[in-house]
Design a protein around this motif. Structure first.
Motif, PDB file in Angstrom:
ATOM      1  N   SER A 206       0.836  -1.191   0.000  1.00 21.94           N
ATOM      2  CA  SER A 206       0.000   0.000   0.000  1.00 21.94           C
ATOM      3  C   SER A 206       0.871   1.242   0.000  1.00 21.94           C
ATOM      4  CB  SER A 206      -0.907   0.022   1.232  1.00 21.94           C
ATOM      5  OG  SER A 206      -1.509   1.294   1.389  1.00 21.94           O
ATOM      6  N   GLY A 207       0.515   2.179  -0.881  1.00 27.70           N
ATOM      7  CA  GLY A 207       1.103   3.509  -0.845  1.00 27.70           C
ATOM      8  C   GLY A 207       0.132   4.448  -0.161  1.00 27.70           C
ATOM      9  N   THR A 208       0.415   5.722  -0.184  1.00 30.20           N
ATOM     10  CA  THR A 208      -0.473   6.684   0.455  1.00 30.20           C
ATOM     11  C   THR A 208      -1.822   6.763  -0.241  1.00 30.20           C
ATOM     12  OG1 THR A 208       1.413   8.000   1.181  1.00 30.20           O
ATOM     13  CG2 THR A 208      -0.718   9.096   1.144  1.00 30.20           C
ATOM     14  N   GLU A 209      -1.832   6.581  -1.565  1.00 33.07           N
ATOM     15  CA  GLU A 209      -3.066   6.772  -2.319  1.00 33.07           C
ATOM     16  C   GLU A 209      -3.475   5.570  -3.143  1.00 33.07           C
ATOM     17  OE1 GLU A 209      -2.617  10.294  -4.620  1.00 33.07           O
ATOM     18  OE2 GLU A 209      -2.613  11.631  -2.885  1.00 33.07           O
ATOM     19  N   GLY A 210      -3.033   4.378  -2.777  1.00 37.57           N
ATOM     20  CA  GLY A 210      -3.466   3.223  -3.550  1.00 37.57           C
ATOM     21  C   GLY A 210      -2.658   1.970  -3.286  1.00 37.57           C
ATOM     22  N   ILE A 211      -3.030   0.905  -3.991  1.00 36.78           N
ATOM     23  CA  ILE A 211      -2.394  -0.400  -3.858  1.00 36.78           C
ATOM     24  C   ILE A 211      -1.545  -0.668  -5.099  1.00 36.78           C
ATOM     25  CG2 ILE A 211      -2.759  -2.863  -3.497  1.00 36.78           C
ATOM     26  CD1 ILE A 211      -3.664  -1.093  -1.191  1.00 36.78           C
ATOM     27  N   PHE A 234      -3.101  -0.708   6.083  1.00 38.04           N
ATOM     28  CA  PHE A 234      -2.131  -1.165   7.075  1.00 38.04           C
ATOM     29  C   PHE A 234      -1.980  -2.677   7.127  1.00 38.04           C
ATOM     30  CE2 PHE A 234      -3.968   2.843   8.676  1.00 38.04           C
ATOM     31  CZ  PHE A 234      -2.827   3.624   8.602  1.00 38.04           C
ATOM     32  N   SER A 235      -2.976  -3.416   6.630  1.00 39.54           N
ATOM     33  CA  SER A 235      -2.926  -4.868   6.723  1.00 39.54           C
ATOM     34  C   SER A 235      -3.547  -5.479   5.472  1.00 39.54           C
ATOM     35  CB  SER A 235      -3.673  -5.341   7.978  1.00 39.54           C
ATOM     36  OG  SER A 235      -3.535  -6.729   8.177  1.00 39.54           O
ATOM     37  N   ILE A 236      -2.880  -6.491   4.910  1.00 40.33           N
ATOM     38  CA  ILE A 236      -3.353  -7.184   3.714  1.00 40.33           C
ATOM     39  C   ILE A 236      -3.235  -8.683   3.961  1.00 40.33           C
ATOM     40  CG2 ILE A 236      -3.106  -7.491   1.222  1.00 40.33           C
ATOM     41  CD1 ILE A 236      -1.522  -4.834   1.189  1.00 40.33           C
ATOM     42  N   ILE A 237      -4.309  -9.440   3.730  1.00 40.86           N
ATOM     43  CA  ILE A 237      -4.273 -10.896   3.871  1.00 40.86           C
ATOM     44  C   ILE A 237      -4.983 -11.532   2.682  1.00 40.86           C
ATOM     45  CG2 ILE A 237      -4.228 -10.778   6.394  1.00 40.86           C
ATOM     46  CD1 ILE A 237      -7.178 -11.597   6.385  1.00 40.86           C
ATOM     47  N   LYS A 273      -4.744  -4.006  12.379  1.00 39.93           N
ATOM     48  CA  LYS A 273      -4.374  -5.357  11.958  1.00 39.93           C
ATOM     49  C   LYS A 273      -5.606  -6.196  11.612  1.00 39.93           C
ATOM     50  CE  LYS A 273      -1.007  -8.467  11.563  1.00 39.93           C
ATOM     51  NZ  LYS A 273       0.165  -8.298  10.696  1.00 39.93           N
ATOM     52  N   LEU A 274      -5.494  -6.948  10.516  1.00 38.54           N
ATOM     53  CA  LEU A 274      -6.573  -7.804  10.036  1.00 38.54           C
ATOM     54  C   LEU A 274      -6.102  -9.252  10.039  1.00 38.54           C
ATOM     55  CD1 LEU A 274      -9.470  -7.588   8.758  1.00 38.54           C
ATOM     56  CD2 LEU A 274      -8.328  -7.512   6.532  1.00 38.54           C
TER      57      LEU A 274
END
Length: 312
Positions: A206-211, A234-237, A273-274
């Motif tokens: 993740s950046g400030t304005e997108g993935i 902040f969290s990607i699963i 957190k996810l």
């Protein structure tokens, strides 16, 4: 100077050496693992060392941010007091194996390099091959904060920072050094949550304005999100064939092979957190651990409620 409450959520707040903290911000500390957890205000006598430097006792208590299990079933934990390792099976006794100036927020056990562990503290990363001798890996001098750390199938280690994404090849044993990879955004180098999708051999950040995604170890990045995701994640699963992502107050879902991100939940509390456990999504928030409503499907529904995970 005064440290505004809005900046309490970043680990760089630990770098404050002097100044004034307004009393109204002391009741809630936004600090990752204890994000906005209510705190009991206490006052301790301080000793004036110089005109603007004071020293005094540190209140008892340890915040745990991350942990992994070792092959001999011990727990290695990243904490506010450095890196700790259990001495007993029940976790009643711990030893500090790495003392850090700033809280240790992440610990990674390598799945490729047997016996290797990595620990993140502030803007530094340490590694060990025996859980005893920890060595700082150079190359993060221009970094203020490291936000996440992941490993890909080839054993390359990646960190996301306020200065972009960095890559490390541990097989270069004689010259371990972080290399900065291609930039995400021209005007804003900040990188946040990361995930390596081994099924797609793709690094997601993740950046400030997108993935953004990269299939060449971070050399080239492609923005895959549109206006749906316009804030840091902040969290990607990954669960099944879907990616789930959490931002400050939203949870997103997309098919792993799609560029369409759908908001499936809007949270009134600030979140971080996810995780997925027994058919439900779990989300850390400033009001405790939240769980997705078990009566709906996280894979198809688009208006999912998150409820308190623990009954008081």
């Amino acid at each position: 100077g005064i440290l505004p409450a809005v900046h309490m959520g970043d680990i760089i707040a630990s770098k404050v050496r002097k100044g004034k903290l307004p009393l109204e911000v002391l009741t809630q500390i936004d600090h990752f693992g204890r994000y906005r957890e209510p705190c009991v205000s206490k006052r301790y006598p301080m000793t004036r060392d110089s005109s603007h430097v004071y020293s005094g006792p540190t209140p008892a208590g340890t915040t745990f941010y991350d942990l992994v299990k070792t092959p001999d079933n011990r727990i290695l934990a990243a904490t506010s007091d450095g890196l700790k390792l259990t001495l007993t099976d029940d976790g009643s006794r711990w030893e500090t194996v790495l003392t850090t100036a700033l809280p240790c927020t992440h610990v990674l056990k390598s799945e490729t390099h047997s016996g290797w562990y990595f620990a993140v503290a502030g803007n530094k990363v340490y590694y060990t091959t025996d859980l005893e001798l920890w060595t700082e890996i150079l190359g993060t001098g221009g970094v203020s904060v490291i936000r996440d750390i992941v490993e890909n199938d080839a054993g390359l280690i990646f960190i996301s920072t306020d200065s972009g994404v960095y890559r490390l090849d541990p097989s270069e044993f004689t010259k371990l050094y972080w290399d900065q990879v291609g930039s995400l955004e021209n005007l804003d180098p900040n990188a946040y949550g990361m995930y390596y999708d081994s099924t797609l051999s793709t690094l997601i950040v993740s950046g400030t304005e997108g993935i953004y995604e990269s299939s060449d170890d971070g050399d080239v990045w492609t923005k895959v999100s549109g206006i749906q995701v316009a804030s840091p994640v902040f969290s990607i699963i990954r669960v099944g064939s879907y990616h789930f992502l959490s931002s400050e107050n939203k949870v997103f879902r997309r098919s792993a092979v799609s560029s369409v991100f759908t908001v499936i939940a809007t949270i009134t509390q600030a979140c971080r957190k996810l995780a997925f456990f027994e058919d439900d999504l779990y989300l850390t928030s400033d009001s405790g651990l939240l769980r997705s409503d078990s009566e709906v499907s996280i894979f198809s529904d688009t208006n999912i409620d998150f409820v308190t995970a623990f009954k008081h």
